[in-house]
Design an enzyme around this catalytic site. Structure first.
Site, PDB file in Angstrom:
ATOM      1  N   HIS A 119      -1.789   3.462  -4.941  1.00 47.38           N
ATOM      2  CA  HIS A 119      -1.980   2.013  -4.978  1.00 47.38           C
ATOM      3  C   HIS A 119      -3.463   1.674  -5.003  1.00 47.38           C
ATOM      4  CE1 HIS A 119      -2.483   2.879  -0.688  1.00 47.38           C
ATOM      5  NE2 HIS A 119      -3.224   1.793  -0.648  1.00 47.38           N
ATOM      6  N   HIS A 158     -13.816   0.770   4.148  1.00 47.59           N
ATOM      7  CA  HIS A 158     -13.213  -0.278   3.311  1.00 47.59           C
ATOM      8  C   HIS A 158     -14.167  -1.456   3.150  1.00 47.59           C
ATOM      9  CE1 HIS A 158      -9.260   1.725   3.879  1.00 47.59           C
ATOM     10  NE2 HIS A 158      -8.911   1.063   2.805  1.00 47.59           N
ATOM     11  N   ASP A 209      -6.443  -0.891  -3.489  1.00 47.49           N
ATOM     12  CA  ASP A 209      -6.895  -1.912  -2.538  1.00 47.49           C
ATOM     13  C   ASP A 209      -7.852  -2.845  -3.266  1.00 47.49           C
ATOM     14  OD1 ASP A 209      -5.580  -0.485  -0.586  1.00 47.49           O
ATOM     15  OD2 ASP A 209      -7.390   0.019   0.566  1.00 47.49           O
ATOM     16  N   HIS A 221       0.837  -1.209   0.000  1.00 49.25           N
ATOM     17  CA  HIS A 221       0.000   0.000   0.000  1.00 49.25           C
ATOM     18  C   HIS A 221       0.870   1.257   0.000  1.00 49.25           C
ATOM     19  CE1 HIS A 221      -3.684  -2.427   0.753  1.00 49.25           C
ATOM     20  NE2 HIS A 221      -2.735  -3.271   1.146  1.00 49.25           N
ATOM     21  N   GLU A 263      -5.918   4.627  -3.735  1.00 46.31           N
ATOM     22  CA  GLU A 263      -5.501   5.517  -2.651  1.00 46.31           C
ATOM     23  C   GLU A 263      -4.153   6.144  -2.998  1.00 46.31           C
ATOM     24  OE1 GLU A 263      -7.631   3.155   1.057  1.00 46.31           O
ATOM     25  OE2 GLU A 263      -5.649   2.489   0.423  1.00 46.31           O
ATOM     26  N   HIS A 318      -8.393  -7.149   0.762  1.00 46.46           N
ATOM     27  CA  HIS A 318      -7.805  -6.357   1.847  1.00 46.46           C
ATOM     28  C   HIS A 318      -8.653  -6.427   3.126  1.00 46.46           C
ATOM     29  CE1 HIS A 318      -5.268  -3.417   3.665  1.00 46.46           C
ATOM     30  NE2 HIS A 318      -5.921  -2.329   3.322  1.00 46.46           N
TER      31      HIS A 318
HETATM   32 ZN   LIG Z   1      -4.556   0.604   0.738  1.00 48.92          ZN
END
Ligand SMILES: [Zn+2]
Length: 244
Positions: free
Chosen positions: A75, A187, A77, A71, A199, A81
């Site tokens: 990057h 998330h 996710d 991360h 992100e 995750h």
């Molecule tokens: Zn992340």
């Protein structure tokens, strides 16, 4: 020089009329991975970049090695995750990561992007939503100090985005979640719907508006996230949409 000048002339002919202040073509909104410039989330693995061989020091070739968290910098996710049995990054479909996106400006004074804040903006017709916040205004993706008070997406806003069928959500700091949140609800809500989160965008080169976006994370088998290259192109009506 002559052919260069010709290329410039042809290039300007084929472009839409320039609007003042609006850059043409693809714009890099990726944070540079550099331990001297890139923030690392508190407690995450440090970035290490080493040269095993270096022609600048007399070696026959240059050869280097990186060690960094999944991360790091800009990057993506993947569902894995925060979702049990969620898809890893190599299985996130490119359809989600390539297409139209809306950049939404969140004022510097706003630290929480909740449903009320989200609904102050025109987001409902957007396929992908990227938030340009205080982190961009303060250049935080280009500064090694980690800031805890980055603007984050609250769970109620994440729920609205997920319920509306948004394909991708992006933020301009290393996490979309409130620092120290009691539970990773944002998330869980987005990734639980299969919505990847990009992100760590550095949105300084762009303004609010509609863009084509391409986000390409490294294809790492079976992992929950990966650094990515992210680029935007202002939609002028003259470009064909990008599709994977
Ligand atoms: Zn992340």
């Amino acid at each position: 020089m002559r052919s260069f000048a010709m290329a410039v002339v042809l290039g300007s002919l084929s472009c839409a009329p320039r609007q003042a202040g609006v850059p043409q073509g693809w714009i890099d909104v990726t944070a540079t991975l550099d331990p001297a410039r890139t923030p690392v989330y508190e407690g995450d693995a440090p970035m290490k970049f080493d040269f095993l061989k270096d022609m600048r020091k007399g070696d026959m070739l240059t050869l280097s090695v990186y060690s960094l968290g999944a991360h790091s910098g800009t990057h993506v996710d993947a569902p894995m995750h925060f979702v049990a049995n969620g898809a890893p990054i190599d299985q996130v479909t490119l359809n989600l990561l390539i297409g139209t996106a809306r950049v939404i400006d969140i004022p510097d004074s706003v630290g929480t992007i909740d449903a009320a804040e989200l609904n102050k903006h025109d987001w409902k017709s957007a396929q992908r939503v990227l938030f340009r916040t205080r982190s961009t205004l303060r250049g935080w993706m280009d500064s090694p100090k980690f800031h805890r008070d980055f603007a984050y997406i609250a769970p109620d806003a994440a729920q609205l985005l997920a319920d509306a069928g948004v394909l991708l959500v992006g933020v301009d700091y290393i996490s979309a979640e409130q620092f120290g949140a009691p539970a990773p609800r944002t998330h869980q809500i987005l990734l639980g719907r299969g919505i990847p989160i990009v992100e760590g965008l550095d949105l300084r080169p762009v303004q609010a508006g509609d863009y084509d976006v391409i986000v390409l994370p490294l294809k790492v088998a079976g992992h929950e996230g990966a650094p990515a290259r992210a680029i935007l192109r202002k939609r002028t009506g003259n470009h064909r949409s990008v599709t994977p």
